[in-house]
Design an enzyme around this catalytic site. Sequence first.
Site, PDB file in Angstrom:
ATOM      1  N   LYS A  26     -25.703 -49.262 -81.880  1.00 25.83           N
ATOM      2  CA  LYS A  26     -24.503 -49.826 -82.508  1.00 25.83           C
ATOM      3  C   LYS A  26     -24.249 -51.245 -81.996  1.00 25.83           C
ATOM      4  O   LYS A  26     -25.060 -51.805 -81.267  1.00 25.83           O
ATOM      5  CB  LYS A  26     -23.305 -48.892 -82.292  1.00 25.83           C
ATOM      6  CG  LYS A  26     -23.502 -47.502 -82.934  1.00 25.83           C
ATOM      7  CD  LYS A  26     -23.304 -47.520 -84.449  1.00 25.83           C
ATOM      8  CE  LYS A  26     -23.851 -46.306 -85.183  1.00 25.83           C
ATOM      9  NZ  LYS A  26     -23.207 -45.031 -84.952  1.00 25.83           N
TER      10      LYS A  26
HETATM   11  C1  LIG Z   1     -22.992 -43.599 -85.514  1.00 30.17           C
HETATM   12  C2  LIG Z   1     -21.940 -43.149 -86.446  1.00 30.17           C
HETATM   13  C3  LIG Z   1     -21.078 -42.081 -86.154  1.00 30.17           C
HETATM   14  C4  LIG Z   1     -21.280 -41.192 -84.960  1.00 30.17           C
HETATM   15  O1  LIG Z   1     -21.319 -41.876 -83.762  1.00 30.17           O
HETATM   16  P1  LIG Z   1     -22.130 -41.248 -82.504  1.00 30.17           P
HETATM   17  O2  LIG Z   1     -21.711 -42.125 -81.376  1.00 30.17           O
HETATM   18  O3  LIG Z   1     -23.588 -41.362 -82.828  1.00 30.17           O
HETATM   19  O4  LIG Z   1     -21.690 -39.843 -82.349  1.00 30.17           O
HETATM   20  C5  LIG Z   1     -20.052 -41.791 -87.030  1.00 30.17           C
HETATM   21  N1  LIG Z   1     -19.872 -42.490 -88.162  1.00 30.17           N
HETATM   22  C6  LIG Z   1     -20.705 -43.508 -88.504  1.00 30.17           C
HETATM   23  C7  LIG Z   1     -20.438 -44.264 -89.759  1.00 30.17           C
HETATM   24  C8  LIG Z   1     -21.764 -43.849 -87.672  1.00 30.17           C
HETATM   25  O5  LIG Z   1     -22.584 -44.851 -88.013  1.00 30.17           O
END
Ligand SMILES: *Cc1c(COP(=O)(O)O)cnc(C)c1O
Length: 378
Positions: free
Chosen positions: A183
């Site tokens: 991210k």
């Molecule tokens: C990555 C993501 C999540 C979940 O996040 P994690 O930290 O991987 O649990 C939820 N919503 C979206 C749109 C994402 O890209």
Amino acid sequence: MSDFLPYGRQSVSDDDIAAVAEVLRGDWLTTGPAVTRFESDLAEHTGGTPAVAVTSGTAALHVAYAAAGVGPGDEVVTTPLTFVATAATAALHGAEVVFADVEPDTGNLDPTAAQAAVTDRTKVLAAVDYAGHPAELDRLREVADSAGALLLEDAAHSIGGSWRGRPVGSLADLTTFSFFATKNLTTAEGGAVVSPSAELVERARAFRNHGLVRDRDRQRYPDEGAWHQEVHAFGLNYRLPDVLCALGSSQLRRLHAFKQRRAEIHARYDEGLRDVPGVLTPVRRPEADPMWHLYPLRVLDGRRRALFDHLRAHGIGVQVNYIPAYWHPVFEDLGYSRGLCPNAEAYYAQELSLPLFADLDDADVDRVIDTVRSFFGA
Ligand SMILES: *Cc1c(COP(=O)(O)O)cnc(C)c1O
């Protein structure tokens, strides 16, 4: 063949490593001062909105729905063009998930479709800032208000972005972030819920920590003894440790630089691919200042799969974001069928995410561009 280029990758500096090492040498591995510091550092990027750090973006969504009081009999209206967790965490609370279609160009929740989907049972309207481009937050706010629902913004892609000059995190009743490794910034695994409502923040904090009430003024049996704590509503352990919060605070110092570099790469792809017949480059609304997490190229004429295989064969990591959430067999088995949201399905059929991360250099961006162009003979 040169080494494989991933589609996303963390950027960890010596300062990040030093910040983590310092916590490891200290007294608090978890529930200590680095958590509080990370939460206040986060608030500097969300217009001062209070934050609750949790163990993942998925945990953040689960906590946010808990804070909103989502339960059996409630409906949560959301977009299918998202990672399944946006919907799955609402379903785990016993709510019925109602999918509303997306705008064909941004891939974000369409306010008109959302308006048609809300009922008096809608507890939360959950938008996603797809690819880092904020959703239509003013119109979605009106839809949520008209239904008496809370507005949730899944900002797993968009920390550091803004809408009409207002930072992501200050726009919705509940905003959730993910700090997964790929991210915009990372704590390895991690996430946060932010809310301008003191009541929602308090409920989020409680759910993060088993629902424990330690404040004597709020206890049912305050004279039990100094050790006493009680549970008034069930919760879980979603506490993000100090070790990871220290990494988060250190990464936040580079958020602006990450954003700038991501925007440069995004612009370079736009420039290099705009004239290629057979693809569409991403659009941007004038109100949006995106934090570009993804570069969602759209591949026309049914050639997405062939281009995906071509790029992978050339050592270029690409992804598809996302299979419509209700195509997952778990939703299919609940009676959701294909065809429900045609725009999301059409978007999915064309979408291909090109490599995009802060440490990606121009030579690699150009290699991706050249490989796409040569596929199309452009
Ligand atoms: C990555 C993501 C999540 C979940 O996040 P994690 O930290 O991987 O649990 C939820 N919503 C979206 C749109 C994402 O890209």
